[in-house]
Design a protein around this motif. Sequence first.
Motif, PDB file in Angstrom:
ATOM      1  N   PHE A 181     -26.617 -11.973  10.811  1.00 48.18           N
ATOM      2  CA  PHE A 181     -25.674 -11.835   9.739  1.00 48.18           C
ATOM      3  C   PHE A 181     -25.068 -10.252   9.770  1.00 48.18           C
ATOM      4  CE2 PHE A 181     -27.169 -15.577   7.775  1.00 48.18           C
ATOM      5  CZ  PHE A 181     -25.827 -16.344   7.556  1.00 48.18           C
ATOM      6  N   ASP A 182     -26.051  -9.707   9.992  1.00 48.50           N
ATOM      7  CA  ASP A 182     -25.897  -8.105  10.204  1.00 48.50           C
ATOM      8  C   ASP A 182     -24.765  -7.963  11.397  1.00 48.50           C
ATOM      9  OD1 ASP A 182     -27.298  -7.323   8.183  1.00 48.50           O
ATOM     10  OD2 ASP A 182     -29.181  -6.717   9.550  1.00 48.50           O
TER      11      ASP A 182
ATOM     12  N   ASP B 111     -20.882 -15.563  10.913  1.00 48.46           N
ATOM     13  CA  ASP B 111     -20.115 -16.181   9.535  1.00 48.46           C
ATOM     14  C   ASP B 111     -21.360 -17.348   9.114  1.00 48.46           C
ATOM     15  OD1 ASP B 111     -17.729 -14.759   9.174  1.00 48.46           O
ATOM     16  OD2 ASP B 111     -17.413 -15.657  11.025  1.00 48.46           O
ATOM     17  N   ASP B 112     -21.930 -17.616   9.974  1.00 49.21           N
ATOM     18  CA  ASP B 112     -22.690 -19.055   9.754  1.00 49.21           C
ATOM     19  C   ASP B 112     -23.750 -19.462  10.718  1.00 49.21           C
ATOM     20  OD1 ASP B 112     -23.281 -21.216   7.762  1.00 49.21           O
ATOM     21  OD2 ASP B 112     -21.998 -22.366   9.015  1.00 49.21           O
TER      22      ASP B 112
ATOM     23  N   SER C  84     -16.864 -12.689   0.650  1.00 51.43           N
ATOM     24  CA  SER C  84     -18.133 -12.651   0.733  1.00 51.43           C
ATOM     25  C   SER C  84     -19.101 -12.514  -0.599  1.00 51.43           C
ATOM     26  CB  SER C  84     -18.739 -11.688   1.878  1.00 51.43           C
ATOM     27  OG  SER C  84     -19.057 -10.603   1.445  1.00 51.43           O
ATOM     28  N   SER C  85     -19.040 -11.806  -1.387  1.00 52.64           N
ATOM     29  CA  SER C  85     -19.781 -11.818  -2.530  1.00 52.64           C
ATOM     30  C   SER C  85     -19.202 -12.384  -3.598  1.00 52.64           C
ATOM     31  CB  SER C  85     -20.041 -10.456  -2.955  1.00 52.64           C
ATOM     32  OG  SER C  85     -18.765  -9.655  -3.294  1.00 52.64           O
ATOM     33  N   TYR C  86     -18.082 -13.072  -3.451  1.00 50.75           N
ATOM     34  CA  TYR C  86     -17.247 -13.986  -4.612  1.00 50.75           C
ATOM     35  C   TYR C  86     -16.880 -13.019  -5.750  1.00 50.75           C
ATOM     36  CZ  TYR C  86     -15.909 -18.706  -3.561  1.00 50.75           C
ATOM     37  OH  TYR C  86     -15.254 -19.834  -2.983  1.00 50.75           O
ATOM     38  N   LEU C  87     -16.929 -11.835  -5.546  1.00 50.87           N
ATOM     39  CA  LEU C  87     -16.917 -10.811  -6.763  1.00 50.87           C
ATOM     40  C   LEU C  87     -15.536 -10.218  -6.705  1.00 50.87           C
ATOM     41  CD1 LEU C  87     -19.280 -10.469  -8.530  1.00 50.87           C
ATOM     42  CD2 LEU C  87     -19.855  -8.390  -7.223  1.00 50.87           C
TER      43      LEU C  87
ATOM     44  N   ARG D 156     -17.237  -4.625 -12.262  1.00 47.90           N
ATOM     45  CA  ARG D 156     -17.326  -5.898 -11.465  1.00 47.90           C
ATOM     46  C   ARG D 156     -17.085  -7.103 -12.508  1.00 47.90           C
ATOM     47  NH1 ARG D 156     -23.014  -7.140  -9.341  1.00 47.90           N
ATOM     48  NH2 ARG D 156     -22.813  -9.312  -9.955  1.00 47.90           N
TER      49      ARG D 156
ATOM     50  N   LYS E 131     -15.324 -20.322  -9.396  1.00 44.53           N
ATOM     51  CA  LYS E 131     -14.777 -20.709  -8.008  1.00 44.53           C
ATOM     52  C   LYS E 131     -13.218 -20.761  -7.931  1.00 44.53           C
ATOM     53  CE  LYS E 131     -15.726 -23.908  -4.201  1.00 44.53           C
ATOM     54  NZ  LYS E 131     -16.000 -25.517  -4.002  1.00 44.53           N
TER      55      LYS E 131
ATOM     56  N   ARG F 159     -28.645  -9.296   2.931  1.00 41.70           N
ATOM     57  CA  ARG F 159     -27.412  -9.163   2.637  1.00 41.70           C
ATOM     58  C   ARG F 159     -27.019  -9.078   1.001  1.00 41.70           C
ATOM     59  NH1 ARG F 159     -22.857  -9.366   6.660  1.00 41.70           N
ATOM     60  NH2 ARG F 159     -23.755  -7.401   6.933  1.00 41.70           N
TER      61      ARG F 159
ATOM     62  N   GLY G  75     -25.664  -9.181  -2.236  1.00 43.71           N
ATOM     63  CA  GLY G  75     -24.151  -9.071  -2.587  1.00 43.71           C
ATOM     64  C   GLY G  75     -23.420 -10.362  -1.998  1.00 43.71           C
ATOM     65  N   LYS G  76     -23.810 -10.643  -0.748  1.00 43.58           N
ATOM     66  CA  LYS G  76     -23.392 -11.814  -0.057  1.00 43.58           C
ATOM     67  C   LYS G  76     -23.711 -13.213  -0.642  1.00 43.58           C
ATOM     68  CE  LYS G  76     -23.194 -14.250   4.262  1.00 43.58           C
ATOM     69  NZ  LYS G  76     -21.950 -14.952   4.178  1.00 43.58           N
ATOM     70  N   VAL G  77     -22.796 -14.083  -0.875  1.00 42.45           N
ATOM     71  CA  VAL G  77     -23.242 -15.297  -1.425  1.00 42.45           C
ATOM     72  C   VAL G  77     -23.584 -16.312  -0.164  1.00 42.45           C
ATOM     73  CG1 VAL G  77     -22.433 -17.356  -2.639  1.00 42.45           C
ATOM     74  CG2 VAL G  77     -21.787 -15.324  -3.379  1.00 42.45           C
TER      75      VAL G  77
ATOM     76  N   GLN H  34     -26.040 -23.024   4.236  1.00 40.04           N
ATOM     77  CA  GLN H  34     -26.406 -21.845   5.093  1.00 40.04           C
ATOM     78  C   GLN H  34     -27.918 -21.778   4.643  1.00 40.04           C
ATOM     79  OE1 GLN H  34     -23.840 -18.866   3.848  1.00 40.04           O
ATOM     80  NE2 GLN H  34     -22.421 -19.163   5.668  1.00 40.04           N
TER      81      GLN H  34
ATOM     82  N   ARG I  85     -28.447 -14.309  -8.293  1.00 36.62           N
ATOM     83  CA  ARG I  85     -27.397 -14.575  -9.027  1.00 36.62           C
ATOM     84  C   ARG I  85     -26.883 -15.872  -8.442  1.00 36.62           C
ATOM     85  NH1 ARG I  85     -21.595 -13.541  -8.997  1.00 36.62           N
ATOM     86  NH2 ARG I  85     -21.851 -12.052  -7.142  1.00 36.62           N
TER      87      ARG I  85
ATOM     88  N   VAL J 231     -23.782 -18.652  -8.269  1.00 37.12           N
ATOM     89  CA  VAL J 231     -22.436 -18.573  -8.052  1.00 37.12           C
ATOM     90  C   VAL J 231     -22.079 -20.028  -8.066  1.00 37.12           C
ATOM     91  CG1 VAL J 231     -20.295 -17.863  -7.090  1.00 37.12           C
ATOM     92  CG2 VAL J 231     -22.012 -16.674  -6.709  1.00 37.12           C
ATOM     93  N   LYS J 232     -21.956 -20.481  -9.207  1.00 34.54           N
ATOM     94  CA  LYS J 232     -21.756 -22.222  -9.365  1.00 34.54           C
ATOM     95  C   LYS J 232     -20.682 -22.682  -8.384  1.00 34.54           C
ATOM     96  CE  LYS J 232     -22.323 -25.539 -12.907  1.00 34.54           C
ATOM     97  NZ  LYS J 232     -22.961 -25.832 -14.225  1.00 34.54           N
TER      98      LYS J 232
ATOM     99  N   VAL K  71     -20.746 -22.455  -5.268  1.00 37.04           N
ATOM    100  CA  VAL K  71     -20.797 -21.843  -4.123  1.00 37.04           C
ATOM    101  C   VAL K  71     -22.300 -21.569  -3.592  1.00 37.04           C
ATOM    102  CG1 VAL K  71     -19.978 -19.797  -2.808  1.00 37.04           C
ATOM    103  CG2 VAL K  71     -18.695 -20.652  -4.851  1.00 37.04           C
TER     104      VAL K  71
END
Lengths: 222, 222
Positions: free
Chosen positions: A94-95, A99-100, A140-143, A150, A155, B167, B169-171, B176, B210, B212-213, B215
């Motif tokens: 991931f670093d 992506d997956d 990526s953080s859905y934020l 923030r 979704k 990571r 923050g990353k969801v 995964q 956290r 993330v519903k 997701v």
Amino acid sequence: MQTILLVDDEQDVLDFLTYTIQKEGYRVFTARNGKEAVDKTIELSPKLVLMDLMMPIMDGIEACIAIRNNTSISQPIISLLTSRSEDYSQIAGFDAGADDYIAKPIRPRLLLSKINALLRRPISGEAQPEQDGRLHIDRSSYLVRLDNERIELPKKEFELLELLASRPGKVFTRDQIMSIVWGNEAIVGERTIDVHIRKLREKLGNDYIRTVKGVGYTYNTI
Amino acid sequence: MQTILLVDDEQDVLDFLTYTIQKEGYRVFTARNGKEAVDKTIELSPKLVLMDLMMPIMDGIEACIAIRNNTSISQPIISLLTSRSEDYSQIAGFDAGADDYIAKPIRPRLLLSKINALLRRPISGEAQPEQDGRLHIDRSSYLVRLDNERIELPKKEFELLELLASRPGKVFTRDQIMSIVWGNEAIVGERTIDVHIRKLREKLGNDYIRTVKGVGYTYNTI
DNA sequence: GCTTAAGTTAACTCAATGTTAAGTCGAACT
DNA sequence: AGTTCGACTTAACATTGAGTTAACTTAAGC
């Protein structure tokens, strides 16, 4: 037809996966090691790279880094194939910008559904949504950040905002919004989009989404 | 170019591994026993020491301890070579400060991948995941510290937390998480991930992970 | 002013997630 | 071998809140 680059050092694996993926209707190219993978990524611009982690000459992580660092090529989605035992290398992936992950042993059904899912999602490289300072959208953080504050969005709201912000100024019709955010299967009522727009305006303020009556909605360019 | 110190008492093994590793583009030095290994580590400051466990004069464990106790030298990553049968000694090895094990018989490709992975990895203890002070995750000791209070986590919980924290923050989607922490062989039920998340929240408090519903889950960046 | 598109609000529904307790299995111990 | 222990999983049930709908209001355009 979408192009997939398959990278593994074992011929058996390549043969089997190529067959499996082609049958699903994708165009498949192959490479035998990380070096080849980088070269063919540049040459063929695949949408998706499925790459083994352990390979001679250049392993999956290195190849991943090399691809991500080359900003002049169109960035594919990268998914690494890995054995469960080599767990410490997984996080490095991931670093490195993967992506997956897909764990071996590979189950064909599962692999195909993952491929379909990965290719269905918004184009990762293009149209980075919105940087203009006030609003920042991070997939990526859905934020979402508004003036560094923030905001957590559910979704659908997130995806709606992401769509609009991907092309500031462009007006999306309700039809387009419906088929992209909801998909063609879901048949939902007339007011559903409005309600989501309202929720977004409630959270972001009224300035960001403009209604173009009789046409659709657009993300406001100030 | 990175330097590797190779330690084994059998000349055949030394020759073969030296050849294999040099071909990959590393600088290789060799030693024949633990005593030599310590001396050459001081002299050459290698990035990585690959050391056989069983050797005359001073064995791998002792050499490992000697290197770790000498705080005046730059600490290499230490990986011990061991026969599968002597796996009981692995625990002693980790106690002695080794970072990794490689089982004999050695498969060249696997070895190279491991070397690549190890040399990319920061030296043990130097936190890759998580810096924010409150929570400290240490993979080499498999231990988590929250406000300097040590928390022991079972394997799955640790790996789950480690993944999320790698990571911040990353969801991560459930898919995964499933393929990385569980692998595809294991087909486990729907609620398994939830339960592990719950156990983590129980031990760490609710602030760190956290939902993330729709997701997935993410390690919280406050 | 009439028609239609869009905005608003609150209630409803259901899938996603949380929670708890009990079951299974293997490792460590006697 | 039996016993204990704890990690991991499962199953059953509870809860939540995202997503949707419906009914109504407001605004725009002709």
